[in-house]
Design an enzyme around this catalytic site. Sequence first.
Site, PDB file in Angstrom:
ATOM      1  N   SER A 124      12.564 -82.748  57.154  1.00 22.57           N
ATOM      2  CA  SER A 124      12.348 -81.436  56.204  1.00 22.57           C
ATOM      3  C   SER A 124      13.626 -80.972  55.747  1.00 22.57           C
ATOM      4  O   SER A 124      14.743 -81.107  56.474  1.00 22.57           O
ATOM      5  CB  SER A 124      11.606 -80.575  57.043  1.00 22.57           C
ATOM      6  N   LYS A 160      12.135 -78.853  63.574  1.00 18.11           N
ATOM      7  CA  LYS A 160      12.413 -80.026  62.546  1.00 18.11           C
ATOM      8  C   LYS A 160      13.606 -80.402  62.744  1.00 18.11           C
ATOM      9  O   LYS A 160      14.097 -81.647  62.894  1.00 18.11           O
ATOM     10  CB  LYS A 160      12.191 -79.645  60.981  1.00 18.11           C
ATOM     11  N   PRO A 183      11.745 -83.691  52.922  1.00 20.33           N
ATOM     12  CA  PRO A 183      10.944 -82.970  51.526  1.00 20.33           C
ATOM     13  C   PRO A 183      11.288 -81.401  51.715  1.00 20.33           C
ATOM     14  O   PRO A 183      11.296 -80.703  52.775  1.00 20.33           O
ATOM     15  CB  PRO A 183       9.549 -83.160  51.953  1.00 20.33           C
TER      16      PRO A 183
HETATM   17  P1  NAP Z   1      -0.480 -81.743  58.266  1.00 21.50           P
HETATM   18  O1  NAP Z   1      -1.283 -82.013  57.354  1.00 21.50           O
HETATM   19  O2  NAP Z   1      -0.527 -80.612  59.236  1.00 21.50           O
HETATM   20  O3  NAP Z   1      -0.087 -83.074  59.215  1.00 21.50           O
HETATM   21  C1  NAP Z   1       0.418 -82.821  60.476  1.00 21.50           C
HETATM   22  C2  NAP Z   1      -0.174 -84.287  61.163  1.00 21.50           C
HETATM   23  O4  NAP Z   1       0.469 -83.896  62.409  1.00 21.50           O
HETATM   24  C3  NAP Z   1      -1.747 -84.244  61.558  1.00 21.50           C
HETATM   25  O5  NAP Z   1      -1.791 -85.532  61.567  1.00 21.50           O
HETATM   26  C4  NAP Z   1      -1.682 -83.877  63.015  1.00 21.50           C
HETATM   27  O6  NAP Z   1      -2.826 -84.422  63.611  1.00 21.50           O
HETATM   28  C5  NAP Z   1      -0.470 -84.573  63.790  1.00 21.50           C
HETATM   29  N1  NAP Z   1      -0.036 -83.724  64.852  1.00 21.50           N
HETATM   30  C6  NAP Z   1      -0.068 -82.674  65.115  1.00 21.50           C
HETATM   31  N2  NAP Z   1       0.429 -82.192  66.404  1.00 21.50           N
HETATM   32  C7  NAP Z   1      -0.061 -83.523  67.033  1.00 21.50           C
HETATM   33  C8  NAP Z   1       0.073 -84.093  68.283  1.00 21.50           C
HETATM   34  N3  NAP Z   1       0.381 -83.372  69.476  1.00 21.50           N
HETATM   35  N4  NAP Z   1      -0.192 -85.551  68.516  1.00 21.50           N
HETATM   36  C9  NAP Z   1      -0.297 -86.437  67.420  1.00 21.50           C
HETATM   37  N5  NAP Z   1      -0.390 -85.833  66.059  1.00 21.50           N
HETATM   38  C10 NAP Z   1      -0.082 -84.555  65.835  1.00 21.50           C
HETATM   39  O7  NAP Z   1       1.046 -81.665  57.677  1.00 21.50           O
HETATM   40  P2  NAP Z   1       1.698 -82.435  56.554  1.00 21.50           P
HETATM   41  O8  NAP Z   1       2.291 -81.398  55.529  1.00 21.50           O
HETATM   42  O9  NAP Z   1       1.252 -83.512  56.179  1.00 21.50           O
HETATM   43  O10 NAP Z   1       3.364 -82.626  57.165  1.00 21.50           O
HETATM   44  C11 NAP Z   1       3.434 -84.346  57.731  1.00 21.50           C
HETATM   45  C12 NAP Z   1       5.090 -84.026  58.204  1.00 21.50           C
HETATM   46  O11 NAP Z   1       5.538 -83.785  56.914  1.00 21.50           O
HETATM   47  C13 NAP Z   1       5.272 -83.228  59.299  1.00 21.50           C
HETATM   48  O12 NAP Z   1       6.442 -83.758  59.960  1.00 21.50           O
HETATM   49  C14 NAP Z   1       6.042 -81.878  58.394  1.00 21.50           C
HETATM   50  O13 NAP Z   1       7.003 -81.216  59.225  1.00 21.50           O
HETATM   51  C15 NAP Z   1       6.709 -82.781  57.355  1.00 21.50           C
HETATM   52  N6  NAP Z   1       6.936 -81.903  56.093  1.00 21.50           N
HETATM   53  C16 NAP Z   1       6.003 -81.350  55.527  1.00 21.50           C
HETATM   54  C17 NAP Z   1       6.030 -80.518  54.404  1.00 21.50           C
HETATM   55  C18 NAP Z   1       5.181 -79.970  53.506  1.00 21.50           C
HETATM   56  O14 NAP Z   1       5.252 -78.998  52.918  1.00 21.50           O
HETATM   57  N7  NAP Z   1       3.752 -80.129  53.591  1.00 21.50           N
HETATM   58  C19 NAP Z   1       7.359 -80.390  54.039  1.00 21.50           C
HETATM   59  C20 NAP Z   1       8.473 -80.910  54.727  1.00 21.50           C
HETATM   60  C21 NAP Z   1       8.147 -81.672  55.819  1.00 21.50           C
HETATM   61  P3  NAP Z   1      -4.288 -83.626  63.599  1.00 21.50           P
HETATM   62  O15 NAP Z   1      -5.051 -84.195  62.161  1.00 21.50           O
HETATM   63  O16 NAP Z   1      -5.054 -84.239  64.734  1.00 21.50           O
HETATM   64  O17 NAP Z   1      -3.911 -82.206  63.584  1.00 21.50           O
END
Ligand code: NAP
Length: 324
Positions: A124, A160, A183
């Site tokens: 991130s 992160k 991102p």
């Molecule tokens: P999201 O929809 O909340 O997805 C997070 C994922 O992580 C879900 O599949 C969740 O599983 C899984 N997870 C959380 N805790 C876990 C655990 N203990 N064991 C296994 N799986 C676990 O978030 P997203 O926005 O798609 O983000 C995905 C990645 O992108 C993350 O690394 C986040 O930090 C990064 N990111 C996101 C953004 C943004 O703006 N969205 C920006 C920069 C970086 P469950 O479905 O079971 O909860």
Amino acid sequence: MKDLILVTGSTGFIATQTVLRLLDEGYRVRGTVRSQKKGDALRKLVASYRDDAPLEIAVADLLEDEGWSAAMKGCDGLFHMASPFPGGDIEDEDKLLAPAVEGTERVLKAAKAAGIPRAVLTSSVAAVAYGVPTRPNGVFTEKDWSDPQGDGISTYAKSKVLAERKAWDVVADGGPALTTINPSLVLGPMIEDDHGTSIGMIRSLLSGEMDKIPAAAFGIVDVRDVVSAHIKAFEMDSAKGERFIVSDAFMTMEEVVADLRNAYPSLSEHFPTELEDGAIEHRVPSAKKASETLGIEFTPASHAIVATAQCLIDRKLVDAPVAR
Ligand code: NAP
């Protein structure tokens, strides 16, 4: 038949779209989920887009060793996307840090033990530009690192930066060739109703839940470009060992609200007009390297904002407006 890619956290906002795109591009995918029930839901979602998709499900939790070695077996690449991204305040820091940091170590070590040659980590801009003083031009690049102990750093940003540092440490003496994709705030179309924290911000605005416009600003990137960056990074030798910021325009919340107001004049009364007190910090992530090396032509941030809003409206996920 193309490579088999392990996508961790395959139920997430970014990951489900990555799974579908990989399948569209001819890859085979194994997605990790936290429960079989979530795996069944993912299968159903994928089946609604494609018949007979080569999708396998593996159950594994970032907090447990169980399941990771089996999940890695036979994979040609790893996209480590799972990590908690909670909205709101975090009471117990460890609930976020443990899955993010220990989880990343666990997953990367399992990939190393399984001999997986390539890994792409979803990091991130939170790992790049926070907990450090800002600078006159406000621009941050891949050479910059957030300070996990620095002033004002959020627990999420800490999770992160520590997770990304851990990933580089694990592969420092061998293991998969690593690339990180960093991102900014990810918006854009959703393919299911369940959405993550970044989409939640637009939903709150459309639903009339924000009294004031937050004194905040951030880079914005479309989820489709984030998916493209992961796949291109996996495919290109020149991406090995590199970090890539992915981000289009840097926008204040006031500008985000203005875009929504222009696109949806009939919803005008839902949007706050008063600006919250406070200085807006300019920490502008530069995605020049991703444009030049990965060849990403970024979707304009305004398009991503409106695409998010339109999906929320079409899916009837916008609550009845609060009268103001
Ligand atoms: P999201 O929809 O909340 O997805 C997070 C994922 O992580 C879900 O599949 C969740 O599983 C899984 N997870 C959380 N805790 C876990 C655990 N203990 N064991 C296994 N799986 C676990 O978030 P997203 O926005 O798609 O983000 C995905 C990645 O992108 C993350 O690394 C986040 O930090 C990064 N990111 C996101 C953004 C943004 O703006 N969205 C920006 C920069 C970086 P469950 O479905 O079971 O909860």
